[in-house]
Design a protein around this motif. Structure first.
Motif, PDB file in Angstrom:
ATOM      1  N   LEU A 193       0.823  -1.210   0.000  1.00 41.75           N
ATOM      2  CA  LEU A 193       0.000   0.000   0.000  1.00 41.75           C
ATOM      3  C   LEU A 193       0.858   1.261   0.000  1.00 41.75           C
ATOM      4  CD1 LEU A 193      -2.930  -0.886   2.452  1.00 41.75           C
ATOM      5  CD2 LEU A 193      -2.985  -0.742  -0.044  1.00 41.75           C
ATOM      6  N   LEU A 194       2.029   1.172   0.574  1.00 46.87           N
ATOM      7  CA  LEU A 194       2.950   2.311   0.586  1.00 46.87           C
ATOM      8  C   LEU A 194       3.367   2.681  -0.840  1.00 46.87           C
ATOM      9  CD1 LEU A 194       4.381   4.213   2.567  1.00 46.87           C
ATOM     10  CD2 LEU A 194       6.209   2.518   2.755  1.00 46.87           C
ATOM     11  N   ILE A 195       3.623   1.675  -1.668  1.00 44.84           N
ATOM     12  CA  ILE A 195       3.970   1.917  -3.076  1.00 44.84           C
ATOM     13  C   ILE A 195       2.774   2.516  -3.814  1.00 44.84           C
ATOM     14  CG2 ILE A 195       4.572   0.815  -5.264  1.00 44.84           C
ATOM     15  CD1 ILE A 195       6.907   0.991  -3.383  1.00 44.84           C
ATOM     16  N   LYS A 196       1.587   1.967  -3.587  1.00 48.51           N
ATOM     17  CA  LYS A 196       0.389   2.513  -4.232  1.00 48.51           C
ATOM     18  C   LYS A 196       0.158   3.967  -3.828  1.00 48.51           C
ATOM     19  CE  LYS A 196      -2.237  -1.796  -4.892  1.00 48.51           C
ATOM     20  NZ  LYS A 196      -3.480  -2.535  -4.548  1.00 48.51           N
ATOM     21  N   LEU A 197       0.368   4.250  -2.543  1.00 51.32           N
ATOM     22  CA  LEU A 197       0.213   5.615  -2.054  1.00 51.32           C
ATOM     23  C   LEU A 197       1.166   6.561  -2.776  1.00 51.32           C
ATOM     24  CD1 LEU A 197      -0.947   7.661   0.054  1.00 51.32           C
ATOM     25  CD2 LEU A 197       0.969   6.991   1.536  1.00 51.32           C
ATOM     26  N   SER A 198       2.418   6.150  -2.917  1.00 50.62           N
ATOM     27  CA  SER A 198       3.406   7.018  -3.585  1.00 50.62           C
ATOM     28  C   SER A 198       3.008   7.300  -5.029  1.00 50.62           C
ATOM     29  CB  SER A 198       4.795   6.381  -3.531  1.00 50.62           C
ATOM     30  OG  SER A 198       4.892   5.260  -4.379  1.00 50.62           O
ATOM     31  N   PHE A 231      13.227   5.935  -2.601  1.00 50.48           N
ATOM     32  CA  PHE A 231      11.973   5.361  -2.110  1.00 50.48           C
ATOM     33  C   PHE A 231      11.654   4.062  -2.833  1.00 50.48           C
ATOM     34  CE2 PHE A 231       7.403   4.716  -2.261  1.00 50.48           C
ATOM     35  CZ  PHE A 231       7.037   4.857  -0.929  1.00 50.48           C
ATOM     36  N   ARG A 232      11.722   4.101  -4.126  1.00 49.22           N
ATOM     37  CA  ARG A 232      11.358   2.917  -4.916  1.00 49.22           C
ATOM     38  C   ARG A 232      12.374   1.791  -4.714  1.00 49.22           C
ATOM     39  NH1 ARG A 232       7.134   4.247  -7.979  1.00 49.22           N
ATOM     40  NH2 ARG A 232       7.312   2.471  -9.393  1.00 49.22           N
ATOM     41  N   LYS A 233      13.625   2.158  -4.545  1.00 46.12           N
ATOM     42  CA  LYS A 233      14.664   1.155  -4.302  1.00 46.12           C
ATOM     43  C   LYS A 233      14.448   0.457  -2.954  1.00 46.12           C
ATOM     44  CE  LYS A 233      19.704   0.624  -4.139  1.00 46.12           C
ATOM     45  NZ  LYS A 233      21.006   1.348  -4.217  1.00 46.12           N
ATOM     46  N   LEU A 234      13.965   1.207  -1.959  1.00 48.09           N
ATOM     47  CA  LEU A 234      13.750   0.654  -0.625  1.00 48.09           C
ATOM     48  C   LEU A 234      12.506  -0.225  -0.548  1.00 48.09           C
ATOM     49  CD1 LEU A 234      14.511   3.648   1.797  1.00 48.09           C
ATOM     50  CD2 LEU A 234      15.751   1.481   1.687  1.00 48.09           C
ATOM     51  N   PHE A 235      11.395   0.258  -1.123  1.00 45.80           N
ATOM     52  CA  PHE A 235      10.109  -0.347  -0.805  1.00 45.80           C
ATOM     53  C   PHE A 235       9.510  -1.257  -1.877  1.00 45.80           C
ATOM     54  CE2 PHE A 235      10.364   3.250   2.138  1.00 45.80           C
ATOM     55  CZ  PHE A 235      10.208   2.541   3.327  1.00 45.80           C
ATOM     56  N   ILE A 236       9.957  -1.151  -3.121  1.00 49.00           N
ATOM     57  CA  ILE A 236       9.447  -2.086  -4.127  1.00 49.00           C
ATOM     58  C   ILE A 236       9.841  -3.538  -3.774  1.00 49.00           C
ATOM     59  CG2 ILE A 236       9.707  -2.852  -6.523  1.00 49.00           C
ATOM     60  CD1 ILE A 236       9.516   0.044  -7.390  1.00 49.00           C
ATOM     61  N   PRO A 237      11.113  -3.803  -3.383  1.00 57.66           N
ATOM     62  CA  PRO A 237      11.449  -5.177  -2.974  1.00 57.66           C
ATOM     63  C   PRO A 237      10.648  -5.645  -1.766  1.00 57.66           C
ATOM     64  CG  PRO A 237      13.436  -3.919  -3.419  1.00 57.66           C
ATOM     65  CD  PRO A 237      12.305  -2.935  -3.420  1.00 57.66           C
TER      66      PRO A 237
END
Length: 444
Positions: A308-313, A433-439
């Protein structure tokens, strides 16, 4: 239960946060508009408001980071359903920061003249700057207290009461500005620039009173300071120190921008003051959605809802770009009326009109940078924010500003340097952000 990240819920947080967030720039814009139209030395008075505004903004941004730190910790504990463990933290944090604000008053008040000479202020502009500052500075503790309370509300996923408080403060400031700056015949003498300072001071005091009232009546958070310190106070202090360094870097940018504009002459600093206050307004407008990102990202991170954090971003990127373009379009439509709202001086208006378009182009870029800035604060990733701003200021803004100054670009140079500074702030945040949370999202 999954956290709601629908547009309706984001707006429910963002719109009140937007309104409360623009309270501080509204105070400055009101002072700017009214002072710029007084009968006695309006250009010099406008210049003084701009110089002092830059310095006070520096102080507020340095210590006002309390809001982000409190919000980050509280929201993460809300996400983990463990709010009881940090209920006494906000009062302790507010106590620390307001104590520091009193120390700052004591150390800056006697040296106000020396401080504003560093901004290239001299003669009547220097005198007005000192007069204005020596009144407005006493509102500093009240402002920081209110900011701390706002942080507690944000952590609790509530932006409604901060909005109410901000509306009260902004409306009161506007009314008092008219009364105290222009005066009321046979009742209140016109106080000119000092009246604007008193208006802001009173508004800040009233906002602090309402902030205390609503926090005590509407939340389980106490204001009474209790000891020993909460176990999270050390994390709070580390966050504050990182944000402190980060904000110093931010204010190096504003210091050099204001100093260079002042050095070009009274008309230049007056035009710069109008443009930068409108830019601040746009920044705080966008900050409504950055605040929603701050609030929700902290809760999602605390609840380990990475997908959900990725969707929020992704949603906030879309909303931010749209808002940025809307602000630019509105600014373009009201391009000339905006200038005349703040000054009647033909030279000031020409300088403003010649350069303001650059600030409008920046708005979509600002939206992306500020939204991810807010999300990283919610995540508690203050160290990375610190490093990004240090690099963007030291390696991008300052060299470009000095180079363009050598080419005699003047206001163009300041605003172009600010544009590249914003780009250098935003892009690394998105990549990190994407490097941290996509995985992490792919594992859940």
């Amino acid at each position: 239960m999954s956290t709601n990240i629908s547009l309706k819920h984001i707006n429910k947080l963002a719109i009140p946060a937007l309104i409360s967030g623009i309270s501080e720039p509204i105070l400055s814009i009101t002072d700017t508009a009214i002072v710029g139209n007084i009968d006695v030395n309006p250009t010099e008075s406008l210049a003084a408001v701009g110089i002092v505004g830059a310095f006070i903004s520096m102080l507020i941004w340095v210590l006002g980071q309390t809001r982000s730190a409190i919000s980050s910790i509280v929201s993460q504990y809300v996400g983990a359903n463990q709010l009881d463990k940090i209920k006494n933290l906000p009062a302790q944090a507010i106590f620390i920061i307001t104590s520091l604000s009193i120390l700052i008053i004591i150390t800056t008040y006697p040296f106000a003249s020396h401080i504003f000479k560093l901004y290239n202020a001299s003669n009547i502009i220097l005198d007005y700057s000192v007069d204005y500052y020596k009144i407005r500075v006493f509102g500093f503790p009240f402002t920081l207290f209110t900011i701390g309370v706002f942080g507690a509300f944000r952590g609790l996923q509530n932006t409604y009461y901060p909005m109410i408080i901000a509306i009260i403060g902004a409306l009161l400031n506007i009314v008092l500005d008219y009364i105290l700056v222009y005066g009321i015949t046979d009742y209140i003498p016109a106080m000119n620039i000092k009246g604007a300072a008193y208006a802001s001071l009173i508004a800040q005091f009233v906002m602090a009173l309402f902030a205390a009232y609503y926090l005590l009546k509407k939340t389980p958070i106490p204001l009474k300071v209790s000891f020993p310190f909460n176990k999270e106070i050390s994390r709070f202090i580390i966050m504050i120190l990182n944000l402190f360094v980060r904000t110093l870097a931010l204010n190096v940018t504003l210091y050099f921008a204001t100093r260079f504009a002042t050095g070009y002459g009274a008309a230049y600093i007056a035009a710069y003051t109008i443009a930068i206050n409108l830019w601040f307004f746009g920044a705080f407008f966008i900050d409504g959605y950055a605040s929603a990102g701050n609030i929700l990202s902290g809760k999602l991170f605390g609840g380990k809802e990475y997908h959900l954090l990725i969707k929020l971003s992704n949603k906030l990127i879309s909303y931010g770009i749209i808002i940025g373009f809307l602000l630019a379009i509105i600014g373009a439509i009201f391009y000339y009326p905006l200038g005349r709202l703040f000054s009647k001086d033909p030279e000031v208006l020409k300088l403003f009109y010649d350069a303001f378009w650059i600030m409008l182009i920046m708005q979509p870029l600002c939206a992306l940078a500020f939204i991810f800035d807010g999300m990283f604060k919610g995540l508690g990733k203050m160290k990375f924010l610190r490093n990004v701003l240090l690099l963007s200021t030291g390696l991008v803004f300052v060299p470009i500003l000095f180079w363009l100054d050598s080419l005699d670009f003047k206001l163009y140079g300041i605003f172009i340097a600010l544009t590249f500074w914003i780009i250098a702030r935003g892009i690394p945040l998105i990549i990190k952000f994407r490097k941290l949370f996509i995985p992490l999202a792919q594992k859940t």
